[in-house]
Write a protein that holds these residues in place. Structure first.
Motif, short mmCIF file in Angstrom:
data_model
loop_
_atom_site.label_atom_id
_atom_site.label_comp_id
_atom_site.label_asym_id
_atom_site.label_seq_id
_atom_site.Cartn_x
_atom_site.Cartn_y
_atom_site.Cartn_z
N LEU A 28 0.83 -1.15 -0.08
CA LEU A 28 0.04 0.02 0.00
C LEU A 28 0.80 1.36 -0.12
O LEU A 28 0.41 2.29 -0.81
N ALA A 29 1.88 1.25 0.73
CA ALA A 29 2.93 2.44 0.91
C ALA A 29 3.45 2.55 -0.37
O ALA A 29 3.41 3.68 -0.80
N SER A 30 4.18 1.43 -1.15
CA SER A 30 4.84 1.69 -2.21
C SER A 30 3.88 2.27 -3.43
O SER A 30 4.15 2.98 -4.33
N THR A 31 2.72 1.81 -3.56
CA THR A 31 1.51 2.21 -4.24
C THR A 31 1.36 3.60 -4.00
O THR A 31 1.21 4.20 -5.15
N ALA A 32 1.05 4.13 -2.95
CA ALA A 32 0.62 5.50 -2.80
C ALA A 32 1.95 6.31 -3.11
O ALA A 32 1.85 7.38 -3.72
N ILE A 33 3.15 5.78 -2.88
CA ILE A 33 4.20 6.63 -3.21
C ILE A 33 4.57 6.72 -4.84
O ILE A 33 4.75 7.84 -5.30
N PHE A 34 4.13 5.64 -5.53
CA PHE A 34 4.35 5.73 -6.91
C PHE A 34 3.30 6.48 -7.67
O PHE A 34 3.84 7.33 -8.17
N TYR A 35 2.02 6.48 -7.15
CA TYR A 35 1.12 7.16 -8.05
C TYR A 35 1.51 8.85 -7.64
O TYR A 35 0.99 9.75 -8.31
N GLY A 36 1.71 8.85 -6.03
CA GLY A 36 1.77 10.55 -5.63
C GLY A 36 3.00 10.88 -6.46
O GLY A 36 3.04 12.23 -6.56
N MET A 37 3.95 10.39 -6.51
CA MET A 37 5.21 10.79 -7.34
C MET A 37 4.93 11.32 -8.64
O MET A 37 5.33 12.44 -9.22
N GLY A 38 4.05 10.56 -9.52
CA GLY A 38 3.76 11.10 -10.68
C GLY A 38 3.16 12.60 -10.73
O GLY A 38 3.32 13.54 -11.47
N ARG A 39 2.32 12.55 -9.73
CA ARG A 39 1.37 14.20 -9.66
C ARG A 39 2.61 14.98 -9.12
O ARG A 39 2.60 16.18 -9.59
N ALA A 40 3.29 14.72 -8.39
CA ALA A 40 4.38 15.59 -7.75
C ALA A 40 5.41 16.14 -8.85
O ALA A 40 5.81 17.25 -8.92
N ARG A 41 5.68 15.20 -9.74
CA ARG A 41 6.67 15.32 -10.63
C ARG A 41 6.15 16.44 -11.83
O ARG A 41 6.75 17.29 -12.44
N VAL A 42 4.87 16.30 -12.05
CA VAL A 42 4.01 17.08 -13.00
C VAL A 42 3.96 18.90 -12.33
O VAL A 42 4.61 19.63 -13.07
N SER A 43 3.91 18.86 -11.04
CA SER A 43 3.83 19.89 -10.40
C SER A 43 5.34 20.28 -10.47
O SER A 43 5.62 21.86 -10.66
N ASN A 44 6.27 19.58 -10.13
CA ASN A 44 7.70 20.07 -10.03
C ASN A 44 8.18 20.50 -11.50
O ASN A 44 8.97 21.52 -11.62
N THR A 45 7.68 19.96 -12.50
CA THR A 45 8.03 20.28 -13.96
C THR A 45 7.49 21.60 -14.20
O THR A 45 8.11 22.79 -14.84
N LEU A 46 6.06 22.01 -13.87
CA LEU A 46 5.64 23.09 -14.13
C LEU A 46 6.44 24.29 -13.32
O LEU A 46 6.54 25.36 -13.92
N PHE A 47 6.68 23.85 -12.22
CA PHE A 47 7.67 25.08 -11.37
C PHE A 47 9.02 25.36 -11.98
O PHE A 47 9.37 26.48 -12.16
N ASP A 48 9.48 24.17 -12.39
CA ASP A 48 11.07 24.31 -13.09
C ASP A 48 10.82 25.20 -14.32
O ASP A 48 11.64 26.08 -14.65
N LEU A 49 9.97 25.04 -15.12
CA LEU A 49 9.61 25.48 -16.45
C LEU A 49 9.42 27.03 -16.30
O LEU A 49 9.89 27.89 -16.87
N SER A 50 8.34 27.30 -15.41
CA SER A 50 8.03 28.62 -14.92
C SER A 50 9.29 29.48 -14.57
O SER A 50 9.39 30.72 -14.76
N ALA A 51 10.10 28.79 -13.29
CA ALA A 51 11.22 29.42 -13.06
C ALA A 51 12.32 29.82 -14.00
O ALA A 51 12.87 30.98 -14.19
N LEU A 52 12.42 28.71 -15.02
CA LEU A 52 13.36 29.21 -16.32
C LEU A 52 12.85 30.06 -16.95
O LEU A 52 13.85 30.92 -17.63
N MET A 53 11.48 30.29 -17.23
CA MET A 53 11.18 31.52 -17.85
C MET A 53 11.51 32.72 -17.33
O MET A 53 11.91 33.68 -17.88
N SER A 54 10.96 32.61 -15.89
CA SER A 54 11.46 34.13 -15.24
C SER A 54 12.94 34.55 -15.09
O SER A 54 13.29 35.45 -15.29
N VAL A 55 13.82 33.40 -15.08
CA VAL A 55 15.26 33.72 -15.24
C VAL A 55 15.47 34.19 -16.60
O VAL A 55 16.47 35.12 -16.77
N ALA A 56 14.94 33.57 -17.69
CA ALA A 56 15.29 34.18 -19.06
C ALA A 56 15.11 35.44 -19.08
O ALA A 56 15.68 36.21 -19.79
#
Length: 259
Positions: A28-56
């Motif tokens: 159960l724990a590994s399943t929650a981590i696995f599925y949660g990571m996908g959503r977290a990585r989407v959020s991280n991707t959006l943050f990283d791209l937005s930050a890179l645009m601001s730096v540019a």
């Protein structure tokens, strides 16, 4: 003399029961981590791209030179977003619809520099200032993010001002179901194109703080902006839905939209 009660150990059944319970809890724990990571990585991707645009944008203003955000996938390599500085305001010499990325972004965005004293012309590579890898694919090691064609039924169609002029559509792909993400960059990026064996999109950040598109429609310099549509490739992420990263020109305002 009183008889002390003998201490009783665990039976085999009890041990096996505990092991089974621990196994279920771990699953159960590994399943929650696995599925949660996908959503977290989407959020991280959006943050990283937005930050890179601001730096540019900030670097272009402070250095007085245009900076470019290039989102690309060369052949079957991982998806990347790079910040490139090109120390000349004139980029009319570049064929944006046919970039050759095989020798790197510096060579692809190279420019001629003329020595003011001797008149000698030297070919200079652009400077790649920063790069982030946007993992995408079908497995847990690929990062948990994919793209969703914004033409899919149910995706936000009408964006509020100042994004209302931007049409979230990628005409090269047939719209899938709302819960069917894809690894194809061209399906989820409204301003991305294919040229010289690579899928890529380019945004220019100008020294005066404005932003223009360099890839996209028939006249990309007049495009009102662009959209990147991300979605987790995990089961939980499909249920949660997509996220749109929208950039509006010429101000370079960015915003994330989700259902």
């Amino acid at each position: 003399m009183p008889v002390r009660p003998r201490s009783r150990g665990f039976t085999m059944i009890e041990v096996l029961t505990v092991i089974a319970i621990l196994g279920v809890m771990a699953a159960l724990a590994s399943t929650a981590i696995f599925y949660g990571m996908g959503r977290a990585r989407v959020s991280n991707t959006l943050f990283d791209l937005s930050a890179l645009m601001s730096v540019a944008q900030l670097r272009a203003i402070s250095h007085g030179t245009p900076h470019y955000l290039v989102i690309y996938r060369l052949n079957q390599t991982r998806l990347r977003a790079s910040l490139v500085e090109r120390q000349t305001p004139d980029d009319s010499d570049i064929d944006w619809g046919n970039l050759d990325l095989s020798d790197g972004l510096g060579a692809a965005l190279a420019y001629n520099e003329t020595d003011p004293d001797t008149g000698v012309v030297t070919l200079r590579n652009a400077i790649e200032r920063d790069t982030i890898t946007l993992a995408s694919g079908s497995g847990p090691d690929e990062g948990g993010i994919n793209f969703l064609d914004p033409d899919a039924e149910g995706v936000i169609r009408d964006l509020p001002a100042p994004f209302s002029a931007i049409k979230p559509t990628t005409p090269l792909f047939n719209p899938p179901a709302l819960n069917e993400p894809t690894t194809e960059l061209l399906a989820g990026c409204t301003f991305c194109i294919n040229g010289n064996g690579a899928d890529y999109g380019v945004i220019r950040f100008n020294a005066d703080g404005t932003v223009t598109m360099r890839t996209g429609g028939a006249n990309p310099t007049r495009e009102p902006g662009g959209v990147l549509s991300f979605m987790s490739n995990t089961a939980e992420g499909k249920d949660v839905g997509y996220k749109l990263l929208v950039i509006s020109t010429p101000a370079g305002v960015t915003r994330v939209f989700s259902p």
